[in-house]
Scaffold this motif. Structure first.
Motif, PDB file in Angstrom:
ATOM      1  N   LEU A 239      -8.889  12.525   1.610  1.00  0.00           N
ATOM      2  CA  LEU A 239      -7.474  12.453   1.946  1.00  0.00           C
ATOM      3  C   LEU A 239      -6.548  12.762   0.780  1.00  0.00           C
ATOM      4  N   MET A 240      -7.011  12.478  -0.448  1.00  0.00           N
ATOM      5  CA  MET A 240      -6.166  12.649  -1.623  1.00  0.00           C
ATOM      6  C   MET A 240      -7.002  13.144  -2.797  1.00  0.00           C
ATOM      7  N   PRO A 241      -6.350  13.743  -3.808  1.00  0.00           N
ATOM      8  CA  PRO A 241      -7.086  14.228  -4.978  1.00  0.00           C
ATOM      9  C   PRO A 241      -7.966  13.143  -5.583  1.00  0.00           C
ATOM     10  N   GLY A 242      -9.198  13.511  -5.898  1.00  0.00           N
ATOM     11  CA  GLY A 242     -10.134  12.580  -6.503  1.00  0.00           C
ATOM     12  C   GLY A 242     -11.009  11.849  -5.512  1.00  0.00           C
ATOM     13  N   MET A 243     -10.587  11.787  -4.254  1.00  0.00           N
ATOM     14  CA  MET A 243     -11.377  11.060  -3.267  1.00  0.00           C
ATOM     15  C   MET A 243     -12.632  11.843  -2.882  1.00  0.00           C
ATOM     16  N   ALA A 244     -13.715  11.112  -2.655  1.00  0.00           N
ATOM     17  CA  ALA A 244     -14.967  11.735  -2.244  1.00  0.00           C
ATOM     18  C   ALA A 244     -14.878  12.179  -0.791  1.00  0.00           C
ATOM     19  N   THR A 245     -15.629  13.195  -0.448  1.00  0.00           N
ATOM     20  CA  THR A 245     -15.688  13.659   0.936  1.00  0.00           C
ATOM     21  C   THR A 245     -16.656  12.774   1.723  1.00  0.00           C
TER      22      THR A 245
ATOM     23  N   ALA B  75      -3.606   1.991  -1.650  1.00  0.00           N
ATOM     24  CA  ALA B  75      -4.454   1.055  -0.914  1.00  0.00           C
ATOM     25  C   ALA B  75      -5.633   1.795  -0.281  1.00  0.00           C
ATOM     26  N   VAL B  76      -5.376   2.978   0.269  1.00  0.00           N
ATOM     27  CA  VAL B  76      -6.444   3.799   0.860  1.00  0.00           C
ATOM     28  C   VAL B  76      -7.383   4.305  -0.234  1.00  0.00           C
ATOM     29  N   HIS B  77      -6.810   4.771  -1.325  1.00  0.00           N
ATOM     30  CA  HIS B  77      -7.592   5.290  -2.452  1.00  0.00           C
ATOM     31  C   HIS B  77      -8.515   4.202  -3.002  1.00  0.00           C
ATOM     32  N   HIS B  78      -7.960   3.003  -3.186  1.00  0.00           N
ATOM     33  CA  HIS B  78      -8.747   1.888  -3.707  1.00  0.00           C
ATOM     34  C   HIS B  78      -9.877   1.500  -2.760  1.00  0.00           C
ATOM     35  N   GLN B  79      -9.611   1.542  -1.458  1.00  0.00           N
ATOM     36  CA  GLN B  79     -10.633   1.128  -0.506  1.00  0.00           C
ATOM     37  C   GLN B  79     -11.900   1.955  -0.653  1.00  0.00           C
ATOM     38  N   GLN B  80     -11.750   3.253  -0.881  1.00  0.00           N
ATOM     39  CA  GLN B  80     -12.940   4.081  -1.043  1.00  0.00           C
ATOM     40  C   GLN B  80     -13.692   3.728  -2.328  1.00  0.00           C
ATOM     41  N   ALA B  81     -12.953   3.417  -3.395  1.00  0.00           N
ATOM     42  CA  ALA B  81     -13.611   3.031  -4.645  1.00  0.00           C
ATOM     43  C   ALA B  81     -14.432   1.765  -4.443  1.00  0.00           C
TER      44      ALA B  81
END
Length: 207
Positions: free
Chosen positions: A124-130, A50-56
Motif C-alpha cells: 500500500l505504501m513505500p517500503g511495505m512488503a507485498t 497505523a497501517v504501516h506499523h501493523q505490517q511490521a
C-alpha cells in the motif's frame, strides 16, 4: 503459549499507552490545540502509519517463529512491541479527534504522494512488503528467514522514516510531531543494527 503471552502483553501495553496519550491531549497538554481536520497531515499520518506499523508487527511475529537466533528474535520482539504501542497511540488520537480510521483518499495523499503510494500485490505504501513477500517469509526458516526479514524490515523502516519526516514537516499537533521525530531516530538506529546483522550473514539490504 509463549506466543499468546507475547501478543497479550503487547495488547496491554497498547491500551495503556493509547489511554495515557489520549488523556494527555484531551486534558489540553498540547497547548489546547483543536482536533485536526480529516484531510490534515496529522490525520493522514495517523491513519497511514497505523497501517504501516501493523505490517511490521506481523512480519516480526512471523520471523519470531521461523528462527531460533537470539539477536534476530530480540530485534523482532522490540520492533513488534514498539510499533504495536505506537499504533495504539495513533488510533487513539483518531478516536479522540472523532475522525475515521479509513480514508477514501489513496495512502499518503497528505504528503502529496497519493498518486504513487499504492503499489502492486498488496503493497500500500513505500517500503511495505507485498503479499507474495509476506507469504514467502512464512515459508523460510533459520538463516534464510533472518536475511529476508532483515531485508524486508530495512525497506519498511526506510519507508517509515520518509513518512515520519513528512509528519515532522507537515503535522501541527505537537505530541504527534514529537512521536514522529522519535520514530525517525529509533528506526534509523535499527537500520544500522540490521545492516550489521545482514553483514554478519554475508548479505546486504536490497537496492
Amino acid at each position: 503459549m509463549r506466543h499468546v503471552g507475547w501478543v497479550a502483553g503487547g495488547a496491554a501495553a497498547v491500551l495503556v499507552a493509547a489511554g495515557a496519550i489520549t488523556y494527555a491531549v484531551a486534558d489540553g497538554d498540547d497547548s489546547g490545540m483543536r482536533a485536526p481536520a480529516a484531510d490534515s497531515a496529522d490525520a493522514g499520518f495517523a491513519r497511514d502509519m497505523a497501517v504501516h506499523h501493523q505490517q511490521a508487527v506481523e512480519m516480526s511475529y512471523i520471523v519470531r517463529d521461523r528462527t531460533k537466533n537470539t539477536e534476530v528474535r530480540r530485534l523482532a520482539y522490540d520492533i513488534a512491541q514498539t510499533q504495536a504501542n505506537q499504533r495504539g497511540m495513533l488510533l487513539g488520537w483518531l478516536d479522540l479527534w472523532e475522525l475515521p480510521k479509513v480514508s477514501a483518499d489513496p495512502p499518503m495523499t497528505w504528503m502529496g504522494m497519493g498518486d504513487m503510494a499504492s503499489g502492486k500485490d498488496g503493497s500500500l505504501m513505500p517500503g511495505m512488503a507485498t503479499n507474495t513477500e509476506m507469504k514467502r517469509l512464512g515459508t523460510l526458516d533459520g538463516k534464510q528467514a533472518e536475511v529476508f526479514y532483515l531485508q524486508l524490515m530495512t525497506d519498511h523502516h526506510k519507508g517509515g522514516i520518509h513518512m515520519a519526516e513528512g509528519c515532522v514537516d507537515k503535522c501541527t499537533v505537537g505530541v504527534e510531531k514529537r512521536l514522529a521525530q522519535g520514530m525517525v531516530a529509533s528506526q534509523q538506529s535499527e537500520l544500522d543494527l540490521m545492516a550489521d546483522l545482514l553483514d554478519q550473514r554475508g548479505a546486504k539490504p536490497r537496492d
